[in-house]
Design an enzyme around this catalytic site. Structure first.
Site, short mmCIF file in Angstrom:
data_model
loop_
_atom_site.label_atom_id
_atom_site.label_comp_id
_atom_site.label_asym_id
_atom_site.label_seq_id
_atom_site.Cartn_x
_atom_site.Cartn_y
_atom_site.Cartn_z
N LYS A 19 1.46 4.81 -2.88
CA LYS A 19 1.73 5.21 -2.45
C LYS A 19 2.55 6.42 -3.41
CE LYS A 19 -2.07 5.17 0.96
NZ LYS A 19 -1.51 4.44 2.97
N ASP A 71 1.08 -1.29 0.38
CA ASP A 71 0.05 -0.23 0.09
C ASP A 71 0.91 1.46 0.24
OD1 ASP A 71 -2.55 1.44 0.52
OD2 ASP A 71 -1.42 1.91 2.10
N1 LIG Z 1 -9.35 2.67 5.38
C1 LIG Z 1 -8.96 4.38 4.92
O1 LIG Z 1 -7.98 4.73 5.24
C2 LIG Z 1 -9.00 4.49 3.13
C3 LIG Z 1 -8.73 3.69 2.29
N2 LIG Z 1 -8.71 3.72 1.16
C4 LIG Z 1 -9.51 2.47 0.13
O2 LIG Z 1 -10.46 2.82 -0.24
C5 LIG Z 1 -10.94 1.73 -0.88
C6 LIG Z 1 -11.99 1.09 0.08
O3 LIG Z 1 -11.66 0.32 0.76
P1 LIG Z 1 -12.84 0.49 2.17
O4 LIG Z 1 -14.34 0.96 2.53
O5 LIG Z 1 -12.30 -0.61 3.30
O6 LIG Z 1 -13.01 -1.61 1.41
P2 LIG Z 1 -14.61 -2.83 2.07
O7 LIG Z 1 -13.65 -4.04 1.96
O8 LIG Z 1 -14.89 -2.19 2.76
O9 LIG Z 1 -15.53 -2.47 0.25
C7 LIG Z 1 -15.20 -2.65 -0.68
C8 LIG Z 1 -16.36 -2.19 -1.22
O10 LIG Z 1 -16.32 -2.75 -3.04
C9 LIG Z 1 -16.81 -4.06 -3.50
N3 LIG Z 1 -16.71 -4.44 -4.11
C10 LIG Z 1 -15.19 -5.31 -4.25
N4 LIG Z 1 -15.28 -5.37 -5.44
C11 LIG Z 1 -15.78 -5.07 -6.56
C12 LIG Z 1 -16.65 -5.12 -7.83
N5 LIG Z 1 -15.54 -5.17 -8.67
N6 LIG Z 1 -17.85 -4.38 -7.99
C13 LIG Z 1 -18.69 -3.79 -7.37
N7 LIG Z 1 -18.20 -3.37 -6.27
C14 LIG Z 1 -16.62 -4.25 -5.80
C15 LIG Z 1 -17.34 -4.27 -1.76
O11 LIG Z 1 -18.33 -5.02 -2.50
C16 LIG Z 1 -17.33 -3.80 -1.04
O12 LIG Z 1 -18.64 -3.19 -0.77
C17 LIG Z 1 -10.15 1.01 -0.88
O13 LIG Z 1 -9.51 1.18 -2.53
C18 LIG Z 1 -8.92 1.37 -0.47
O14 LIG Z 1 -7.46 1.47 -0.55
C19 LIG Z 1 -8.37 4.88 0.69
C20 LIG Z 1 -7.55 5.80 1.70
C21 LIG Z 1 -7.73 5.77 3.06
N1 LIG Z 2 -4.70 1.34 4.31
C1 LIG Z 2 -4.26 2.31 4.58
C2 LIG Z 2 -5.19 3.62 4.14
C3 LIG Z 2 -5.11 4.32 3.12
O1 LIG Z 2 -5.01 4.15 2.10
C4 LIG Z 2 -3.42 2.99 5.41
O2 LIG Z 2 -3.26 2.08 6.05
O3 LIG Z 2 -2.59 3.82 5.25
#
Ligand SMILES: NC(=O)C1=CN([C@@H]2O[C@H](COP(=O)(O)OP(=O)(O)OC[C@H]3O[C@@H](n4cnc5c(N)ncnc54)[C@H](O)[C@@H]3O)[C@@H](O)[C@H]2O)C=CC1
Ligand SMILES: N[C@@H](CC=O)C(=O)O
Ligand code: NA
Length: 815
Positions: A683, A679
């Site tokens: 970045k 990850d």
């Molecule tokens: N948690 C954090 O602090 C941060 C997260 N992110 C990014 O956010 C994104 C989402 O993370 P979360 O919400 O934690 O993940 P999550 O696992 O909670 O949710 C992912 C969602 O995507 C859906 N999904 C997966 N494949 C799919 C597809 N082919 N078609 C339609 N829907 C699909 C799933 O059903 C689910 O609803 C990731 O890419 C992560 O890198 C970015 C910055 C910070």
């Molecule tokens: N999983 C990531 C969330 C942001 O992209 C992190 O821990 O920094």
């Protein structure tokens, strides 16, 4: 005196006739001396025509006649007291008997002339007007039924007769002289020729009647009462944000009506125009609304244009060939021919080289026009001086209208950039010689999108709507929905921005609703009404809706969506994503995506790819745009690892702390991505690329935090098991740092295009020593920030801050 004209829907039922009479009474009592002109009850004229045709084809018409009878009789029963009903029934019954006799004659002869058709349809106005005058009489004794066919005199062009102005003026004036103490209810649409035969005034005929009476009697105003709030900026069935215009000039009203707005039919206004009598369009069903005032002057306004009108379907005929060059008589011959054959030419454009002429006609006239031209110009075609005319179908016209356009530069620029931005191809352009109108011909498929986009472009200060298709409803997606929902009213009232989520999909279900999905209940709606998810279908459907200001949000961690990004940009849809996959794939893809978005004039925003909601991507972009150069970037960009090292102290085991980070929503859906450094690598790769280095993932020197065994774990469960069993490894690391009074940091560096990430144990002199929680920190050393770097620091993971970053990107789309 004032003319009040009511259309078919206004006299279409007992309830609406009541509304009409209350408007009339108010006007009468306030001394405005109204003269009322009425249409037939809605649907009646069409039925009368249909019956006449049916009769001429030997079909029965009795059922329809009974329908018309009932329609009128129901009103009489509802609005006339029983003891006064009989004479009204009797008179109408007489009318219906006459209709029946006429139809029987037509039936017997199997012949329907324009003359008998006029006579039959005239009963529509006569019945409605007589009936309404009698209803009114109960309350206002002065009410008087006037059959306008005795006063409006025409030639014998049945179906669309031309008025004999002089004779009509005499007759109308004498009618008024003898009845100026009366409240006259005058039949619209009908007139008679010199022999007293019934004629009709053609399309918009009742408005014409109103204008004729108004101009002869020097009315103070002609009020056209209909079922909409005046003339609107666009067709409200297509442009939901269309609003009604308070003031228009005659010319603007004509231009707007010419292409679409069916509120009035322009030629009918000419008598009013000549005498400068204002026309007011008002809504019978909202009588308190002021409506649209149409007058000689355009009126003071800040609106850049007055409205956007359109013709849903037209065909275009292209004529080209050397035979046209320098032949001034050519277009004269062409358009005389079309005029003679009554083919209405909607719009003409001629190329500056005079090599070709393009003109638009109604689709039903296209083939006829083509063969007429082929006949007329047979010799030129044979001599190859003219190429056979070509027809293009399935096109629409969109026109922006307004007198202000003439004085305001940049109007056409605004029109074309909004079309271009939304990927709408312009087939031909015409600017009316009046400069009150710029028309474009576009594909019929694009019309709705174009109308909305152009409406937004010109009336943007009023309201803009973003249509959002959101993929992923997990941690980030669901939090974003909450934020969007609670901020909806604020954005609308303070920023005139409406964000409508119209499509949602997760990996199981997908749902579409163009009115906007209710974000308070998206989960139950998705579950109950959603179809099985299919990413390809989701994307195709999104493209197919062809919405303006459209945004695709990728809130997943999946690899799949990125392969659709390019096609999405090509469909002129912007993308906002927190998913890092697309930007950290092959450099070639990174580059193509930017180029494609740029080419199609749409946005690609991914602030949350680095440091969640912290402004990092934006800061780097601004530095680059302003001509600065990155000398060095040092950063901690894993919120998860930051949290782990900030909390891996005292009794807590490494395993426990990782679990906590996951529970707090800091980790990737798969925490191995965080702890394995992938990850963070993504970045740094994105930042390096944004800083101008075309590097690949393999070029990053990625130092590991974890022992080999953990990195090899092939499932999340076994990964956690390995973390437990490797506890002593982590304890040793912790102990080392503690003894040296230092902290463990996982630090990334970009210098001279080389990216490395490594575990470091740092003392309190190090700028990255003091961090807490899930903090990220990044320091940009640049040519301008050389002595003291530019530093951004704060929580770099978590659902709230990430969703907020996505939200901020979204709000900036198209800004
Ligand atoms: N948690 C954090 O602090 C941060 C997260 N992110 C990014 O956010 C994104 C989402 O993370 P979360 O919400 O934690 O993940 P999550 O696992 O909670 O949710 C992912 C969602 O995507 C859906 N999904 C997966 N494949 C799919 C597809 N082919 N078609 C339609 N829907 C699909 C799933 O059903 C689910 O609803 C990731 O890419 C992560 O890198 C970015 C910055 C910070
Ligand atoms: N999983 C990531 C969330 C942001 O992209 C992190 O821990 O920094
Ligand atoms: Na960020």
């Amino acid at each position: 005196m004032k003319i009040l004209k009511f259309g078919g829907t206004s006299v279409g039922s007992a309830a609406s006739i009541k509304a009409v009479l209350s408007i009339v009474k108010k006007s009468y009592n306030s001394g405005e001396q109204p003269l009322v002109v009425l249409s037939a009850m809605s649907g009646v004229t069409n039925l009368l025509c249909k019956m006449a045709i049916d009769a001429s084809e030997g079909k029965s018409f009795q059922e329809d006649l009974a329908l018309i009878e009932t329609k009128h009789f129901d009103v009489i029963k509802a609005l006339i007291v029983v003891r006064h009903q009989n004479p009204v029934f009797t008179k109408l019954k007489l009318f219906f008997n006459e209709i029946e006799e006429l139809l029987q004659g037509i039936y017997a002869l199997r012949e329907l002339s324009e003359q008998s058709k006029d006579l039959i349809v005239s009963y529509g106005e006569r019945c409605s007007t007589f009936m309404v005058s009698k209803i009114s009489e109960q309350d206002l004794e002065a009410s008087l039924f006037v059959d306008a066919s005795h006063y409006i005199k025409t030639d014998s062009h049945f179906g669309h007769a031309h008025v004999n102005d002089q004779l009509t003026e005499q007759l109308v004036k004498s009618l008024y002289l003898t009845n100026n103490d009366k409240l006259m209810f005058v039949t619209g649409f009908i007139a008679s020729n010199e022999n007293g035969r019934m004629t009709t005034l053609g399309r918009g005929g009742s408005d014409y009647t109103a204008a004729i009476f108004g101009s002869i009697l020097n009315a103070t105003a002609i009020e056209i009462w209909t079922d909409v709030n005046g003339m609107l900026t666009a067709d409200p069935r297509i442009v939901k944000k269309a609003f009604s215009l308070p003031v228009l000039s005659y010319t603007e009203a004509m231009e707007l009506s010419y292409f679409g707005a069916k509120v009035i039919y322009p030629p009918t206004m000419i008598p009013a125009f000549l005498k400068k009598i204002p026309i007011v369009i008002r809504n019978t069903f909202e009588p308190d609304f002021a409506g649209t005032f149409i007058q000689f002057e355009s009126g003071k306004t800040t609106l850049p244009i007055k409205g956007i009108s359109s013709i849903g379907e037209i065909s275009v005929i292209n004529l080209s060939g050397s035979g046209m060059i320098g032949k001034s008589g050519f277009s004269g011959r062409l358009f005389t021919l079309l005029a003679r054959e009554q083919i209405n030419v909607v719009l003409i454009t001629q190329s500056s080289s005079e090599h070709s002429i393009t003109f638009a006609v109604n689709p039903e006239d296209a083939l006829r026009a083509k063969s007429l031209i082929e006949n007329e110009f047979e010799l030129e075609i044979q001599a190859n001086k003219l190429i056979n005319p070509e027809i293009e179908n399935d096109l629409s016209v969109l026109a922006i209208v307004g007198e202000n356009m003439k004085k305001t530069p940049g109007m056409s620029g605004r029109l074309f950039s909004s079309l271009g931005r939304n990927g709408i191809n312009v087939r031909a352009i015409a600017q009316g010689s009046s400069e009150y109108n710029i028309s474009v011909i576009i594909s019929k498929n694009d019309l709705s999108k174009a109308l909305n986009a152009v409406h937004d472009a010109f009336f943007a200060e009023l309201k803009k709507t973003l249509y959002v298709f959101n993929l992923g409803t997990g941690n980030i997606g669901s939090t974003l929905f909450k934020q969007l929902e609670s901020q909806y009213d604020f954005l609308l009232s303070k920023n005139d921005l409406e964000i409508k989520v119209v499509g949602i999909s997760n990996s199981k279900k997908m749902l579409f609703n163009l009115d906007g999905i209710d974000l308070a209940n998206w989960d139950s709606e998705l579950l109950e009404q959603g179809e099985d998810a299919d990413l390809a279908v989701f994307v195709e459907r999104m493209k197919g809706f062809n919405l303006p200001n459209c945004v695709f949000i990728d809130n997943t961690a999946s690899r799949l969506p990125s392969s659709y990004y390019e096609g999405i940009f090509q469909s002129n849809i912007s993308i906002v994503t927190c998913n890092k996959i697309a930007n950290s794939g092959k450099y070639e893809q990174y580059k193509t995506l930017r180029e494609t978005a740029h080419k199609h004039g749409v946005d690609f925003f991914y602030e949350t790819n680095v440091g969640a909601g912290l402004p990092i991507v934006r800061v780097l972009k601004d530095l680059m745009l302003s001509g600065d150069r990155i000398v060095k970037i040092e950063a901690i960009l894993s919120g998860t690892i930051s949290y782990i090292f900030n909390n891996f102290k005292d009794e807590a085991s490494f395993y426990d702390v990782v679990k906590q980070a996951q529970a707090l929503g800091y980790t990737e859906p798969d925490p191995r991505d965080d702890l394995g450094g992938v990850d963070f690598m993504r970045k740094m790769l994105i930042l390096a690329r944004d800083a101008g280095y075309p590097i690949e993932a393999e070029d990053v020197n990625l130092g590991a935090i974890l022992p080999e065994s953990c990195l090899k774990a092939d499932s999340v469960e076994s990964f956690y098991e390995e973390l437990k069993s490797e506890n002593s490894y982590f304890e040793a690391l912790k102990e080392k740092a503690r003894l040296e009074n230092k902290v463990i940091r996982y630090i990334g560096k970009l210098e001279d295009g080389i990216v490395s990430i490594s575990v470091q144990i740092v003392d309190d002199k190090h700028p990255f020593y003091a961090l807490s929680g899930s903090d990220n920190i990044i320091s940009f050393t640049t040519e301008r920030y050389k002595e003291r770097p530019l530093v951004v620091k704060g929580p770099g993971a978590g659902a709230e801050v990430t969703a907020a970053g996505v939200f901020a990107d979204l709000v900036n789309v198209g800004a």
